[in-house]
Design a protein around this motif. Structure first.
Motif, PDB file in Angstrom:
ATOM      1  N   GLN A 138       0.855  -1.193   0.000  1.00 18.62           N
ATOM      2  CA  GLN A 138       0.000   0.000   0.000  1.00 18.62           C
ATOM      3  C   GLN A 138       0.890   1.242   0.000  1.00 18.62           C
ATOM      4  O   GLN A 138       1.748   1.362   0.885  1.00 18.62           O
ATOM      5  CB  GLN A 138      -0.913   0.003   1.236  1.00 18.62           C
ATOM      6  N   PRO A 139       0.718   2.172  -0.962  1.00 16.73           N
ATOM      7  CA  PRO A 139      -0.269   2.116  -2.050  1.00 16.73           C
ATOM      8  C   PRO A 139       0.015   0.985  -3.037  1.00 16.73           C
ATOM      9  O   PRO A 139       1.133   0.455  -3.067  1.00 16.73           O
ATOM     10  CB  PRO A 139      -0.101   3.476  -2.730  1.00 16.73           C
ATOM     11  N   ILE A 140      -0.999   0.629  -3.826  1.00  8.24           N
ATOM     12  CA  ILE A 140      -0.872  -0.458  -4.795  1.00  8.24           C
ATOM     13  C   ILE A 140       0.229  -0.129  -5.800  1.00  8.24           C
ATOM     14  O   ILE A 140       0.389   1.006  -6.235  1.00  8.24           O
ATOM     15  CB  ILE A 140      -2.208  -0.694  -5.517  1.00  8.24           C
ATOM     16  N   ASN A 141       0.984  -1.165  -6.177  1.00  9.61           N
ATOM     17  CA  ASN A 141       2.084  -1.022  -7.137  1.00  9.61           C
ATOM     18  C   ASN A 141       3.139  -0.023  -6.670  1.00  9.61           C
ATOM     19  O   ASN A 141       3.651   0.780  -7.445  1.00  9.61           O
ATOM     20  CB  ASN A 141       1.551  -0.617  -8.522  1.00  9.61           C
ATOM     21  N   GLN A 142       3.450  -0.062  -5.385  1.00 12.21           N
ATOM     22  CA  GLN A 142       4.507   0.790  -4.849  1.00 12.21           C
ATOM     23  C   GLN A 142       5.831   0.490  -5.542  1.00 12.21           C
ATOM     24  O   GLN A 142       6.169  -0.656  -5.798  1.00 12.21           O
ATOM     25  CB  GLN A 142       4.651   0.563  -3.341  1.00 12.21           C
ATOM     26  N   THR A 143       6.577   1.528  -5.860  1.00 13.41           N
ATOM     27  CA  THR A 143       7.867   1.358  -6.536  1.00 13.41           C
ATOM     28  C   THR A 143       8.870   0.679  -5.606  1.00 13.41           C
ATOM     29  O   THR A 143       9.051   1.090  -4.464  1.00 13.41           O
ATOM     30  CB  THR A 143       8.423   2.721  -6.988  1.00 13.41           C
ATOM     31  N   ILE A 144       9.498  -0.359  -6.098  1.00 12.88           N
ATOM     32  CA  ILE A 144      10.522  -1.078  -5.353  1.00 12.88           C
ATOM     33  C   ILE A 144      11.891  -0.693  -5.924  1.00 12.88           C
ATOM     34  O   ILE A 144      12.142  -0.832  -7.123  1.00 12.88           O
ATOM     35  CB  ILE A 144      10.326  -2.605  -5.454  1.00 12.88           C
ATOM     36  N   ILE A 145      12.769  -0.182  -5.065  1.00 11.76           N
ATOM     37  CA  ILE A 145      14.103   0.243  -5.506  1.00 11.76           C
ATOM     38  C   ILE A 145      15.008  -0.988  -5.496  1.00 11.76           C
ATOM     39  O   ILE A 145      15.637  -1.310  -4.475  1.00 11.76           O
ATOM     40  CB  ILE A 145      14.671   1.348  -4.602  1.00 11.76           C
ATOM     41  N   VAL A 146      15.079  -1.669  -6.616  1.00 12.82           N
ATOM     42  CA  VAL A 146      15.804  -2.939  -6.690  1.00 12.82           C
ATOM     43  C   VAL A 146      17.313  -2.748  -6.543  1.00 12.82           C
ATOM     44  O   VAL A 146      17.986  -3.564  -5.905  1.00 12.82           O
ATOM     45  CB  VAL A 146      15.480  -3.661  -8.017  1.00 12.82           C
ATOM     46  N   GLN A 147      17.853  -1.689  -7.126  1.00 12.14           N
ATOM     47  CA  GLN A 147      19.302  -1.491  -7.086  1.00 12.14           C
ATOM     48  C   GLN A 147      19.615  -0.007  -7.178  1.00 12.14           C
ATOM     49  O   GLN A 147      18.862   0.774  -7.765  1.00 12.14           O
ATOM     50  CB  GLN A 147      19.975  -2.248  -8.233  1.00 12.14           C
ATOM     51  N   ASN A 148      20.742   0.390  -6.580  1.00  9.98           N
ATOM     52  CA  ASN A 148      21.153   1.797  -6.615  1.00  9.98           C
ATOM     53  C   ASN A 148      22.280   2.046  -7.613  1.00  9.98           C
ATOM     54  O   ASN A 148      22.882   3.108  -7.622  1.00  9.98           O
ATOM     55  CB  ASN A 148      21.570   2.260  -5.221  1.00  9.98           C
ATOM     56  N   THR A 149      22.566   1.061  -8.443  1.00  2.58           N
ATOM     57  CA  THR A 149      23.516   1.217  -9.546  1.00  2.58           C
ATOM     58  C   THR A 149      23.072   0.306 -10.683  1.00  2.58           C
ATOM     59  O   THR A 149      22.518  -0.764 -10.429  1.00  2.58           O
ATOM     60  CB  THR A 149      24.945   0.860  -9.111  1.00  2.58           C
ATOM     61  N   PRO A 150      23.296   0.705 -11.940  1.00  2.00           N
ATOM     62  CA  PRO A 150      22.892  -0.145 -13.053  1.00  2.00           C
ATOM     63  C   PRO A 150      23.901  -1.231 -13.398  1.00  2.00           C
ATOM     64  O   PRO A 150      23.701  -1.978 -14.358  1.00  2.00           O
ATOM     65  CB  PRO A 150      22.773   0.854 -14.209  1.00  2.00           C
ATOM     66  N   LEU A 151      24.968  -1.359 -12.613  1.00  2.00           N
ATOM     67  CA  LEU A 151      26.039  -2.290 -12.965  1.00  2.00           C
ATOM     68  C   LEU A 151      25.889  -3.629 -12.260  1.00  2.00           C
ATOM     69  O   LEU A 151      25.426  -3.709 -11.120  1.00  2.00           O
ATOM     70  CB  LEU A 151      27.396  -1.681 -12.632  1.00  2.00           C
ATOM     71  N   ALA A 152      26.285  -4.670 -12.960  1.00  2.00           N
ATOM     72  CA  ALA A 152      26.302  -6.031 -12.423  1.00  2.00           C
ATOM     73  C   ALA A 152      27.532  -6.732 -12.982  1.00  2.00           C
ATOM     74  O   ALA A 152      28.211  -6.213 -13.883  1.00  2.00           O
ATOM     75  CB  ALA A 152      25.036  -6.779 -12.793  1.00  2.00           C
ATOM     76  N   ILE A 153      27.798  -7.911 -12.461  1.00  2.00           N
ATOM     77  CA  ILE A 153      28.900  -8.737 -12.967  1.00  2.00           C
ATOM     78  C   ILE A 153      28.336 -10.114 -13.287  1.00  2.00           C
ATOM     79  O   ILE A 153      27.510 -10.638 -12.538  1.00  2.00           O
ATOM     80  CB  ILE A 153      30.058  -8.837 -11.949  1.00  2.00           C
ATOM     81  N   GLN A 154      28.751 -10.679 -14.409  1.00  2.00           N
ATOM     82  CA  GLN A 154      28.280 -12.001 -14.810  1.00  2.00           C
ATOM     83  C   GLN A 154      29.480 -12.906 -15.073  1.00  2.00           C
ATOM     84  O   GLN A 154      30.518 -12.455 -15.560  1.00  2.00           O
ATOM     85  CB  GLN A 154      27.406 -11.914 -16.063  1.00  2.00           C
TER      86      GLN A 154
END
Length: 229
Positions: A138-154
């Motif tokens: 609540q509220p519906i479809n609340q924004t979830i901050i998944v990451q604070n940088t766009p970088l990843a390692i694979q």
């Protein structure tokens, strides 16, 4: 940071293409096994409110995309563009809540052929979160901050099977651990005010790739040089 990463990506790709001895390109797809943090209900307070910890349970999602590989003897550079649909689940007291994340990933992988059909690789990835939501907030479809940088390692490995490749890789976010307060519908889920302790989403990917064409002609059916159709 986003512009710098893309500029470096384009520069490395252009230089590699000019120096490459061979190249190939194709499509890929497969399954993801995604992992995330836990939700702590201890901030709810008061009698009748759940105050325990609920861990995010991995579920199987999917991914699909394209690749372009440049070979330099036993070494290679492999840029990709991949759409990821990731799913996890929280088992709250009254009903489960699904956590869904969609992202666009652009990895730039550097690899080495260790033996015959077997390659290993690793590299950075630019990741853009397209959508992220948890059911019941609540509220519906609340924004979830998944990451604070766009970088990843694979990092991973793949095995060539003619025109096909079977691959396994680990995708880890380079974001720092963050928390976010969430408010759930207590009447439906049995949990109220919470803290999401680790918003990052990491995943294992199992992929099947199909090589559409390459720099060499194929003895089979083809419409043009280097194409398998």
């Amino acid at each position: 940071m986003n512009k710098y990463f893309l500029l470096i990506f384009i520069s490395i790709f252009s230089l590699s293409f000019a120096q490459a001895q061979e190249y190939s390109f194709g499509i890929k797809g497969g399954a993801n096994y995604s992992m995330t943090g836990e939700i702590d209900g201890s901030t709810s307070g008061g009698a009748g409110f759940f105050d325990g910890i609920v861990e995010g349970k991995p579920k199987v999602g999917f991914h699909a995309g394209v690749f372009f590989e440049l070979n330099f003897g036993k070494f290679f550079v492999r840029p990709e563009v991949i759409y990821n649909s990731m799913e996890m689940e929280f088992e709250f007291p009254l009903q489960n809540s699904a956590y869904s994340v969609e992202k666009l990933s652009i990895p730039l992988l550097f690899g080495y052929n260790i033996w015959g059909p077997v390659d290993v690789y690793a590299g950075p990835a630019y990741q853009n979160i397209m959508n992220a939501n948890i059911e019941g907030t609540q509220p519906i479809n609340q924004t979830i901050i998944v990451q604070n940088t766009p970088l990843a390692i694979q990092a991973g490995a793949k095995v060539s099977l003619g025109r096909f490749e079977l691959g396994l890789r680990y995708d880890r976010s380079m974001a720092s651990q963050e928390t976010q307060g969430l408010d759930f519908d207590n009447g439906q889920y049995g949990i109220n005010l919470t803290e999401y302790d680790d918003l990052r989403v990491n995943q294992f990917l199992v992929s099947l790739s199909f090589k559409i064409g390459d720099s060499e002609s194929n003895t089979g059916r083809r419409r043009g040089r280097g194409c398998y159709f």
